[in-house]
Design an enzyme around this catalytic site. Structure first.
Site, PDB file in Angstrom:
ATOM      1  N   ASN A 154      81.710 -10.683  27.457  1.00 52.98           N
ATOM      2  CA  ASN A 154      81.871 -11.337  28.768  1.00 52.98           C
ATOM      3  C   ASN A 154      82.390 -12.769  28.669  1.00 52.98           C
ATOM      4  OD1 ASN A 154      79.430 -12.336  27.802  1.00 52.98           O
ATOM      5  ND2 ASN A 154      78.479 -12.408  29.825  1.00 52.98           N
ATOM      6  N   GLY A 235      68.722  -6.406  21.168  1.00 56.19           N
ATOM      7  CA  GLY A 235      68.059  -7.603  20.653  1.00 56.19           C
ATOM      8  C   GLY A 235      66.731  -7.267  19.986  1.00 56.19           C
ATOM      9  N   GLU A 252      69.991 -14.195  22.432  1.00 54.91           N
ATOM     10  CA  GLU A 252      70.217 -14.447  23.854  1.00 54.91           C
ATOM     11  C   GLU A 252      70.387 -13.090  24.510  1.00 54.91           C
ATOM     12  OE1 GLU A 252      69.897 -17.004  25.509  1.00 54.91           O
ATOM     13  OE2 GLU A 252      69.832 -18.450  23.879  1.00 54.91           O
ATOM     14  N   CYS A 286      75.460 -13.440  31.864  1.00 54.03           N
ATOM     15  CA  CYS A 286      74.007 -13.410  31.624  1.00 54.03           C
ATOM     16  C   CYS A 286      73.314 -14.244  32.685  1.00 54.03           C
ATOM     17  CB  CYS A 286      73.658 -14.003  30.277  1.00 54.03           C
ATOM     18  SG  CYS A 286      74.607 -13.332  28.961  1.00 54.03           S
ATOM     19  N   GLU A 466      71.024 -22.147  22.381  1.00 46.73           N
ATOM     20  CA  GLU A 466      72.379 -22.405  21.906  1.00 46.73           C
ATOM     21  C   GLU A 466      72.867 -23.704  22.533  1.00 46.73           C
ATOM     22  OE1 GLU A 466      74.019 -18.075  22.582  1.00 46.73           O
ATOM     23  OE2 GLU A 466      74.579 -18.969  20.659  1.00 46.73           O
TER      24      GLU A 466
HETATM   25  C1  UN1 Z   1      76.839 -15.917  29.559  1.00 45.22           C
HETATM   26  O1  UN1 Z   1      76.867 -15.356  30.645  1.00 45.22           O
HETATM   27  O2  UN1 Z   1      76.448 -15.292  28.570  1.00 45.22           O
HETATM   28  O3  UN1 Z   1      76.667 -20.930  32.550  1.00 45.22           O
HETATM   29  C2  UN1 Z   1      77.301 -17.291  29.317  1.00 45.22           C
HETATM   30  C3  UN1 Z   1      77.574 -20.089  32.571  1.00 45.22           C
HETATM   31  C4  UN1 Z   1      78.625 -20.103  31.499  1.00 45.22           C
HETATM   32  C5  UN1 Z   1      78.152 -19.394  30.287  1.00 45.22           C
HETATM   33  C6  UN1 Z   1      77.604 -18.035  30.563  1.00 45.22           C
HETATM   34  N1  UN1 Z   1      78.972 -21.469  31.183  1.00 45.22           N
HETATM   35  O4  UN1 Z   1      77.621 -19.243  33.441  1.00 45.22           O
END
Ligand code: UN1
Length: 498
Positions: A154, A235, A252, A286, A466
């Site tokens: 993603n 995970g 994560e 995420c 991270e």
């Molecule tokens: C993710 O969805 O794994 O804060 C990372 C955010 C992006 C990073 C997302 N800068 O939505």
């Protein structure tokens, strides 16, 4: 249509096929007739070669001064800038996000490179007084060793950069296993590392599927650290295998992020946040907003506003500048989202808008799902608790601030969270009581910046973060050093007590 790329593994400074020579295909999710790339279907034997190369390179890389290591990382940042548009176009074709968002993804890699390049001249440790006379005490950061980086599709540039760049500055060497949905982006990224002049074996790329390459890496006795971003299910396997083999592991995983809108909120602002948070990247972050917790006093009004705005979103290929929402990543994910809609209906949620796989002629060759709002969702429903990873948002009505916080916390996950309110006291209580790694006040659940820690609590993570300086804690070990210049044996806790 562009000619498909032929991707290879990059091991010990060479572009190579899988030992088996077997390959897989990467297709455009907006139009599966378009072949974007072919790539090696690697196996444990390829992982062995890559880990051996990384181990060999580690002997010298770790001894190169950190500021010199950081110069390579700086160069990676410059090259990412140079190829930003090309990478964004490729990303949009390979995984479907809009060009605007794809440029943002590459920019996140650039930001991460320049941030971590600066770290080469910091990597601060501590000095502190010793309790004994004529004795010096300090801490220094030392690398962990060979790091396996397993990344999702993603954020095909940003997430590998989050992991690889601090890992390298800290003196580790890397074996990178990208998602099987985005091999072309991963290959282009490694081409940039090669152009930056990174010495042979310092970064290695092994393409393939998780059950084969990912598993082999996680089980490999000569890998010291695994950094994984992906599903909670995988995970758990990664964590338990790393537990058995005594590896450091940074995870994560899933999220079920919520945005609260209180009755005193600026509703237009909250609407902008909700649409961006829920439907940006087709809900495949995420950090995506998958629940909207609305105070009953504004619920009807806000829901109507959201419905109207969602109706206007244009579905299409990410490469089309008019597109607001691109496809979901693949057939499996399309079916998964669709199954969650069946579950929602069975559980008694109301589909306010959307809810179906798109069948219109223009989009029939892609994996498109209508942007979907589920109304009348209750906190116990599966669609209120489980990660869907698609353009679906569930509305839950609440009667009070306390109830809003309790419902926000009522999930196994804890990545991102948001509250829209003009009440400063409530904002501070929310900052304190929300169980999540990231909380936004009057901003959407997405939009993390590279110099702050990123990660989650509960089943989202395993205590690591991270980005920012937190990433240094993942990719280094602390060494505590005592230098006794008294010329005699000094027993701490004993000789300084009468
Ligand atoms: C993710 O969805 O794994 O804060 C990372 C955010 C992006 C990073 C997302 N800068 O939505």
């Amino acid at each position: 249509m562009t000619t498909p790329l032929t991707c290879r593994n990059y091991i010990a400074g060479q572009w190579v096929n899988a030992a088996s020579r077997s390959t897989l295909e990467s297709r455009n999710p907006a139009d599966r007739r378009e072949l974007v790339a072919t790539f090696p279907r690697s196996a444990a034997i390829d992982v062995d070669t890559a880990v051996a190369a990384a181990r060999k390179a580690y002997r010298t890389w770790r001894l190169l001064p950190a500021p010199a290591r950081a110069e390579y990382v700086f160069r990676v940042g410059e090259l990412l800038q140079k190829y930003k548009e090309e990478l964004a176009q490729l990303m949009s074709r390979e995984m479907g996000k809009s060009l605007t968002e794809a440029r943002g993804d590459v920019q996140e890699g650039i930001d991460c490179a320049f941030y971590n390049a600066g770290e080469g001249r910091r990597l601060f440790g501590q000095t502190t007084p010793s309790e004994m006379p004529n004795k010096f005490a300090m801490t220094v950061r030392t690398p962990v060793g060979v790091c396996a980086l397993i990344t999702p599709w993603n954020f095909p540039i940003a997430i590998p950069c989050w992991k690889a760049l601090p890992a390298l500055v800290c003196g580790n060497t890397v074996v990178f296993k990208p998602a099987e949905d985005t091999p072309a982006c991963a290959t282009k990224l490694i081409e940039i590392f090669v152009e930056a002049g990174l010495p042979e074996g310092v970064i290695n790329l092994v393409h393939g599927v998780g059950e084969e390459v990912g598993k082999a890496l996680v089980e490999h006795p000569d890998v010291d650290l695994v950094s994984f971003t992906g599903s909670s299910e995988t995970g758990a396997f990664v964590a338990s295998t790393c537990g058995q083999t005594h590896k450091r592991v940074c995870l994560e995983m899933g999220g079920k992020n919520a945005q609260i809108v209180m009755e005193d909120a600026d509703l237009e602002l909250a609407l902008d946040g909700a649409v961006w948070g829920a439907f940006g990247t087709t809900g495949q972050r995420c950090t995506a907003t998958s629940r909207l917790i609305l105070h009953r006093d504004i619920k009807e009004k806000f829901t109507a506003m959201l419905k109207e705005r969602t109706n206007k979103l244009r579905l299409g290929a990410g490469t089309d500048p008019k597109t607001d929402i691109g496809p979901v990543i693949n057939e499996r994910q399309l079916q998964r989202v669709s199954q969650y809609l069946d579950i929602a209906r069975e559980e008694g949620a109301k589909v306010l808008i959307g809810g179906e796989i798109v069948t219109e002629a223009e989009l029939e060759h892609g994996y498109f799902f209508e942007p979907t709002i589920l109304d009348e969702v209750t906190p116990e429903m599966r669609v209120a608790r489980e990660e869907i990873f698609g353009p679906v948002v569930a509305i839950i009505a609440v009667n009070s601030f306390e109830e809003a916080i309790a419902i926000l916390n009522n999930t196994p996950y804890g990545l991102s969270s948001s509250i829209y309110t003009r009440d400063i006291n409530r904002a501070f209580v929310a900052m304190r009581d929300i169980e999540a790694g990231i909380t936004y006040i009057n901003g959407p659940t997405i939009g993390a910046e590279v110099h702050l820690p990123f990660g989650g609590v509960k089943q989202t993570g395993n205590g690591h973060r991270e980005a920012g300086t937190a990433a240094l804690d993942v990719f280094t070990e602390w060494k505590t050093v005592y230098v006794d210049f008294s010329g005699s044996l000094q027993r701490a806790q004993i000789d300084n007590r009468s």
